[in-house]
Design a protein around this motif. Structure first.
Motif, PDB file in Angstrom:
ATOM      1  N   LYS A 109     -13.730  -2.754   6.638  1.00 41.21           N
ATOM      2  CA  LYS A 109     -12.795  -1.623   6.684  1.00 41.21           C
ATOM      3  C   LYS A 109     -11.610  -1.890   5.764  1.00 41.21           C
ATOM      4  N   ARG A 110     -11.909  -2.289   4.562  1.00 37.65           N
ATOM      5  CA  ARG A 110     -10.851  -2.654   3.621  1.00 37.65           C
ATOM      6  C   ARG A 110      -9.952  -1.477   3.288  1.00 37.65           C
TER       7      ARG A 110
ATOM      8  N   TYR B  30       0.827  -1.201   0.000  1.00 36.78           N
ATOM      9  CA  TYR B  30       0.000   0.000   0.000  1.00 36.78           C
ATOM     10  C   TYR B  30       0.872   1.267   0.000  1.00 36.78           C
ATOM     11  N   ARG B  31       0.204   2.415  -0.068  1.00 41.90           N
ATOM     12  CA  ARG B  31       0.842   3.715   0.131  1.00 41.90           C
ATOM     13  C   ARG B  31       0.110   4.409   1.279  1.00 41.90           C
ATOM     14  N   LEU B  32       0.793   5.323   1.961  1.00 42.43           N
ATOM     15  CA  LEU B  32       0.158   5.993   3.099  1.00 42.43           C
ATOM     16  C   LEU B  32      -1.158   6.663   2.716  1.00 42.43           C
ATOM     17  N   VAL B  33      -1.228   7.233   1.522  1.00 42.96           N
ATOM     18  CA  VAL B  33      -2.439   7.939   1.114  1.00 42.96           C
ATOM     19  C   VAL B  33      -3.625   6.988   0.967  1.00 42.96           C
ATOM     20  N   ASP B  34      -3.362   5.695   0.791  1.00 38.57           N
ATOM     21  CA  ASP B  34      -4.455   4.725   0.678  1.00 38.57           C
ATOM     22  C   ASP B  34      -5.294   4.658   1.954  1.00 38.57           C
ATOM     23  N   ILE B  35      -4.699   5.022   3.104  1.00 40.22           N
ATOM     24  CA  ILE B  35      -5.420   4.923   4.373  1.00 40.22           C
ATOM     25  C   ILE B  35      -6.580   5.912   4.440  1.00 40.22           C
ATOM     26  N   PRO B  36      -6.345   7.244   4.339  1.00 47.53           N
ATOM     27  CA  PRO B  36      -7.496   8.155   4.394  1.00 47.53           C
ATOM     28  C   PRO B  36      -8.454   7.983   3.218  1.00 47.53           C
ATOM     29  N   ILE B  37      -7.930   7.655   2.035  1.00 49.36           N
ATOM     30  CA  ILE B  37      -8.828   7.450   0.889  1.00 49.36           C
ATOM     31  C   ILE B  37      -9.741   6.252   1.139  1.00 49.36           C
ATOM     32  N   SER B  38      -9.177   5.152   1.645  1.00 44.59           N
ATOM     33  CA  SER B  38      -9.981   3.963   1.929  1.00 44.59           C
ATOM     34  C   SER B  38     -10.996   4.233   3.027  1.00 44.59           C
ATOM     35  N   ASN B  39     -10.587   4.986   4.062  1.00 44.54           N
ATOM     36  CA  ASN B  39     -11.532   5.350   5.119  1.00 44.54           C
ATOM     37  C   ASN B  39     -12.696   6.148   4.551  1.00 44.54           C
ATOM     38  N   CYS B  40     -12.397   7.046   3.605  1.00 45.80           N
ATOM     39  CA  CYS B  40     -13.458   7.820   2.960  1.00 45.80           C
ATOM     40  C   CYS B  40     -14.392   6.913   2.165  1.00 45.80           C
ATOM     41  N   ILE B  41     -13.823   6.033   1.347  1.00 43.69           N
ATOM     42  CA  ILE B  41     -14.647   5.132   0.533  1.00 43.69           C
ATOM     43  C   ILE B  41     -15.524   4.253   1.422  1.00 43.69           C
ATOM     44  N   ASN B  42     -14.941   3.721   2.506  1.00 41.48           N
ATOM     45  CA  ASN B  42     -15.708   2.885   3.433  1.00 41.48           C
ATOM     46  C   ASN B  42     -16.791   3.674   4.163  1.00 41.48           C
ATOM     47  N   SER B  43     -16.605   4.989   4.243  1.00 41.87           N
ATOM     48  CA  SER B  43     -17.591   5.862   4.891  1.00 41.87           C
ATOM     49  C   SER B  43     -18.562   6.467   3.872  1.00 41.87           C
ATOM     50  N   GLU B  44     -18.497   5.971   2.625  1.00 41.95           N
ATOM     51  CA  GLU B  44     -19.352   6.444   1.530  1.00 41.95           C
ATOM     52  C   GLU B  44     -19.113   7.916   1.199  1.00 41.95           C
ATOM     53  N   ILE B  45     -17.899   8.400   1.470  1.00 43.03           N
ATOM     54  CA  ILE B  45     -17.502   9.746   1.064  1.00 43.03           C
ATOM     55  C   ILE B  45     -16.573   9.573  -0.137  1.00 43.03           C
TER      56      ILE B  45
END
Length: 421
Positions: free
Chosen positions: A283-284, A37-52
């Motif tokens: 929480k993928r 992964y890359r560090l930026v994948d963390i907030p982006i994935s959290n957003c996608i999982n939160s439907e943002i």
């Protein structure tokens, strides 16, 4: 739906000097973690999982690899309004300077944000490791009637001196803020926390650097050109003027601020039950989909080790280590307490058989590697010994960097056969 009311802004951070040399040729959000992964994948994935699903990533240093990663990774339907866009610092007729801080980065890009229809800004950091449902935070923000919400995490007295600390009332409304308080002041800065947090001695609410602002308020605040940073200026100045909610989060969270925290966060993934759970289906963590072959392991003892796709491993033993994509490790080598990021490509059989490559990409034969980070595309010759630890002094050469006992082999470095660190 709440997610249609939110625009996420992911702050890429500054030059990332505390993560050097991992940030020598890439921005901080583009630093590889967990082998794939890359560090930026963390907030982006959290957003996608939160439907943002509308996100801007702001960066200004070495952004080419970050741009490439996001372009190759996050593809949404043509019939969707979802996007992840990178906005790098740019000089315009009205502004000749680069970003002067987190708030200034948002200010300089407001003209991009305000073309979209939304009610709330979600401000996130691009260098933290955690899994959080932002939708719950947005709901709490709306329900409280606050103009600003700050995600906070309960911390102990030992850790409180390293953070911005909030003091909240029983309704979780922030009353005051102090930046990195002296230990002698802490008794006055306790807030109401859960019974579990109290049992762990975590009585202080530390800011996580995650904020929600009403669109109208942040637009107004950005009119002041003298405020350049959220944590140091915008938040402290706004608490007394605007209702601010403390949204308490009790899960795993760590700030990837330096080499030591980066190393510990990655090695922690090898625990039996890691604090950061990559296996939670709800929480993928998303990243670039690579069509890599399966990993091949021959005669290797693996102990608490995470191995990514496409590796060729013939080591004697790998213990408490994270092995990244396309890694090659030769016969009779020992790898201990190490994060090996892997390689961007394979060397072909023709390249290898031509004898033009003296040292192959990866780790050679009969090597001993301990307490190290091997950046991408390293070439470690046969019989190399790297024994990191507190006995080593901080040092930098063209090939490696030593910080707090951790040996970081630089991206693309070639370590000659028989070399000892």
């Amino acid at each position: 739906m709440i997610n249609n009311k939110v625009l996420a802004i992911i702050l890429g951070g500054g030059q990332g000097s505390r993560l050097y040399p991992l940030t020598a040729t890439r921005s901080k959000p583009a630093v590889p973690i967990a082998g794939k992964y890359r560090l930026v994948d963390i907030p982006i994935s959290n957003c996608i999982n939160s439907e943002i699903k509308r996100m801007f990533v702001l960066t200004q240093f070495n952004s080419a690899s970050l741009n490439r990663h996001i372009k190759n990774t996050y593809h949404f339907s043509f019939f969707s309004s979802a996007f992840v866009d990178v906005l790098a610092a740019e000089q315009t007729p009205g502004n000749k300077t680069w970003f002067q801080g987190t708030a200034d980065a948002v200010r300089q890009n407001m003209h991009h944000f305000l073309t979209h229809d939304f009610d709330y800004f979600l401000i996130l950091s691009g260098d933290q490791l955690y899994q959080m449902d932002y939708e719950l935070m947005v709901e709490a923000h709306i329900k409280s009637g606050a103009k600003i919400s700050i995600a906070t995490i309960p911390v102990s007295a030992k850790d409180a001196t390293e953070f911005g600390i909030m003091k909240a009332d029983k309704s979780n409304i922030v009353q005051s803020f102090i930046e990195k308080p002296d230990a002698s002041l802490l008794p006055e800065w306790t807030s109401e926390v859960s019974t579990e947090m109290k049992s762990q001695g975590r009585h202080y609410l530390a800011s996580m650097g995650i904020y929600i602002f009403d669109r109208t308020l942040l637009t107004e605040l950005m009119q002041n050109p003298d405020t350049n940073d959220f944590g140091k200026e915008i938040i402290p100045q706004s608490i007394a003027k605007h209702k601010t909610l403390s949204y308490q989060y009790e899960g795993y969270w760590t700030d990837i601020g330096n080499i030591d925290s980066f190393f510990e966060a990655n090695i922690g993934l090898t625990d039996n039950i890691p604090k950061f759970d990559l296996y939670d289906r709800k929480k993928r963590i998303y990243t670039r989909a690579r069509m890599l072959p399966t990993t091949k392991i021959s005669g290797t003892v693996l102990e608490h080790t995470v191995v990514s796709e496409g590796c060729l491993i013939s080591a004697a033993k790998i213990e408490r280590s994270v092995i990244g994509i396309r890694s090659r490790i030769g016969n009779d080598s020992h790898v201990i307490n190490t994060y090996m990021m892997g390689s961007d490509k394979y060397e072909t059989l023709d390249e290898i058989s031509s004898n033009k490559i003296e040292i192959l990409m990866g780790i050679g034969e009969r090597c001993y590697i301990k307490n190290a980070i091997l950046d991408k595309n390293c070439r470690i010759g046969d019989d190399v010994r790297i024994n990191g630890g507190k006995h080593l002094e901080n040092k930098e050469t063209d090939m490696y960097f030593i910080k707090e006992g951790i040996v970081v082999i630089k991206k693309g470095a070639v370590i000659p056969k028989g070399y000892v660190i």
